[in-house]
Design an enzyme around this catalytic site. Structure first.
Site, PDB file in Angstrom:
ATOM      1  N   HIS A 269      12.819  -1.181   7.555  1.00 31.44           N
ATOM      2  CA  HIS A 269      12.082  -1.003   8.800  1.00 31.44           C
ATOM      3  C   HIS A 269      11.708  -2.339   9.450  1.00 31.44           C
ATOM      4  O   HIS A 269      11.478  -3.332   8.766  1.00 31.44           O
ATOM      5  CB  HIS A 269      10.783  -0.230   8.541  1.00 31.44           C
ATOM      6  CG  HIS A 269      11.000   1.138   7.973  1.00 31.44           C
ATOM      7  ND1 HIS A 269      10.069   1.779   7.191  1.00 31.44           N
ATOM      8  CD2 HIS A 269      12.049   1.995   8.074  1.00 31.44           C
ATOM      9  CE1 HIS A 269      10.516   2.972   6.844  1.00 31.44           C
ATOM     10  NE2 HIS A 269      11.726   3.124   7.367  1.00 31.44           N
TER      11      HIS A 269
ATOM     12  N   LYS B  15       4.114  -8.830   7.115  1.00 32.48           N
ATOM     13  CA  LYS B  15       3.520  -7.936   6.124  1.00 32.48           C
ATOM     14  C   LYS B  15       3.260  -8.678   4.819  1.00 32.48           C
ATOM     15  O   LYS B  15       4.136  -9.394   4.320  1.00 32.48           O
ATOM     16  CB  LYS B  15       4.461  -6.760   5.834  1.00 32.48           C
ATOM     17  CG  LYS B  15       4.770  -5.886   7.042  1.00 32.48           C
ATOM     18  CD  LYS B  15       5.781  -4.792   6.707  1.00 32.48           C
ATOM     19  CE  LYS B  15       6.092  -3.933   7.920  1.00 32.48           C
ATOM     20  NZ  LYS B  15       7.090  -2.879   7.602  1.00 32.48           N
TER      21      LYS B  15
ATOM     22  N   TYR C 195      -0.184  -2.696   2.082  1.00 30.14           N
ATOM     23  CA  TYR C 195       0.265  -3.851   2.846  1.00 30.14           C
ATOM     24  C   TYR C 195      -0.609  -4.101   4.064  1.00 30.14           C
ATOM     25  O   TYR C 195      -1.078  -3.194   4.721  1.00 30.14           O
ATOM     26  CB  TYR C 195       1.735  -3.749   3.240  1.00 30.14           C
ATOM     27  CG  TYR C 195       2.186  -2.518   3.986  1.00 30.14           C
ATOM     28  CD1 TYR C 195       2.522  -2.583   5.335  1.00 30.14           C
ATOM     29  CD2 TYR C 195       2.313  -1.296   3.342  1.00 30.14           C
ATOM     30  CE1 TYR C 195       2.971  -1.463   6.023  1.00 30.14           C
ATOM     31  CE2 TYR C 195       2.769  -0.170   4.008  1.00 30.14           C
ATOM     32  CZ  TYR C 195       3.093  -0.266   5.348  1.00 30.14           C
ATOM     33  OH  TYR C 195       3.530   0.854   6.026  1.00 30.14           O
TER      34      TYR C 195
ATOM     35  N   LYS D 114      14.545  10.109   9.160  1.00 31.49           N
ATOM     36  CA  LYS D 114      14.630   8.964  10.069  1.00 31.49           C
ATOM     37  C   LYS D 114      15.497   7.853   9.477  1.00 31.49           C
ATOM     38  O   LYS D 114      16.345   7.274  10.168  1.00 31.49           O
ATOM     39  CB  LYS D 114      13.222   8.433  10.355  1.00 31.49           C
ATOM     40  CG  LYS D 114      13.177   7.170  11.189  1.00 31.49           C
ATOM     41  CD  LYS D 114      11.751   6.670  11.353  1.00 31.49           C
ATOM     42  CE  LYS D 114      11.193   6.165  10.032  1.00 31.49           C
ATOM     43  NZ  LYS D 114       9.829   5.588  10.199  1.00 31.49           N
ATOM     44  N   ASP D 115      15.307   7.588   8.183  1.00 37.12           N
ATOM     45  CA  ASP D 115      16.054   6.503   7.564  1.00 37.12           C
ATOM     46  C   ASP D 115      17.497   6.880   7.277  1.00 37.12           C
ATOM     47  O   ASP D 115      18.363   6.006   7.177  1.00 37.12           O
ATOM     48  CB  ASP D 115      15.353   6.053   6.281  1.00 37.12           C
ATOM     49  CG  ASP D 115      14.045   5.321   6.564  1.00 37.12           C
ATOM     50  OD1 ASP D 115      13.844   4.895   7.722  1.00 37.12           O
ATOM     51  OD2 ASP D 115      13.217   5.189   5.643  1.00 37.12           O
TER      52      ASP D 115
ATOM     53  N   ARG E 105     -13.607  -5.591 -20.551  1.00 38.12           N
ATOM     54  CA  ARG E 105     -14.215  -4.721 -19.537  1.00 38.12           C
ATOM     55  C   ARG E 105     -13.253  -4.351 -18.421  1.00 38.12           C
ATOM     56  O   ARG E 105     -13.442  -3.360 -17.724  1.00 38.12           O
ATOM     57  CB  ARG E 105     -15.444  -5.403 -18.913  1.00 38.12           C
ATOM     58  CG  ARG E 105     -16.556  -5.741 -19.882  1.00 38.12           C
ATOM     59  CD  ARG E 105     -17.574  -6.643 -19.188  1.00 38.12           C
ATOM     60  NE  ARG E 105     -16.923  -7.867 -18.714  1.00 38.12           N
ATOM     61  CZ  ARG E 105     -17.421  -8.630 -17.718  1.00 38.12           C
ATOM     62  NH1 ARG E 105     -18.517  -8.268 -17.087  1.00 38.12           N
ATOM     63  NH2 ARG E 105     -16.789  -9.741 -17.378  1.00 38.12           N
TER      64      ARG E 105
END
Length: 200
Positions: A62, A71, A131, A167-168, A23
């Protein structure tokens, strides 16, 4: 649920007990009591995030210099290579990293405590990434370390240049980054980090 220790203290991989039949399946993705027993940490999660990324997208590395976030990360569709870098200046494993494949199939989770930089690259056609965080996203405190900094030497399992945000692309070299000068402290329900800029 069982915890697998990594080479970096406080950083754990979690494997779930999955109940399945024709299932489908069921598993407990988070249990506060078991998490505390396995990690020795009593944490409070305040925000859940969900992202979708296409193959070759790399997000990171980050972290937040104030209000740092712990996290608990997992993948519910596809597969990623997930990385955590220890940026606690007084840590015996400062500057070291751990990478682990997280996928919808293996149902593994990675606990990334506050005091780490975090990132991942998508290995499948697409991936949905979930997360839980111990503090809120504060864009004014967010920082990025270059994903391909040679000093870190992260062995990303990719052959092509990844897709990275603007940004990165302008993230700091590790030598120029802001690091946590001591262990992250908890005050009430909020997490604060002592940080400073160090030259290595």
């Amino acid at each position: 649920m069982r915890a697998i220790a990594t080479k970096i203290a406080d950083l754990f991989i979690f494997e779930q007990r999955v109940f399945g039949d024709d299932r489908g399946f069921f598993f407990e993705s988070f249990n506060e009591k078991k998490f505390a027993e396995l990690t020795g940490k009593d944490v409070k999660f305040v925000q859940d995030n969900h992202s979708r990324s296409m193959r070759g997208v790399l997000r990171g590395l980050h972290y937040q210099v104030q209000r740092p976030q712990g996290k608990l990360v997992r993948v519910v569709e596809g597969e990623v290579f997930d990385v955590a870098v220890d940026i606690r200046k007084n840590s015996a494993t400062f500057g070291q990293w751990v990478g682990v494949n997280l996928s919808a199939q293996n149902k593994r989770q990675l606990w990334v405590p506050a005091g780490f930089a975090h990132g991942f690259v998508t290995l499948s056609e697409s991936a949905e990434f979930l997360y839980k965080t111990t503090d809120y996203w504060m864009p004014e405190f967010e920082r990025s370390i270059l994903w391909n900094d040679p000093q870190l030497g992260i062995d990303w399992p990719i052959t092509d240049v990844p897709l990275v945000s603007e940004k990165d692309k302008v993230g700091k070299k590790f030598v120029d980054a802001e690091f946590f000068a001591s262990s992250v402290e908890s005050v009430g329900n909020f997490r604060f980090g002592k940080f400073a800029k160090y030259m290595i």
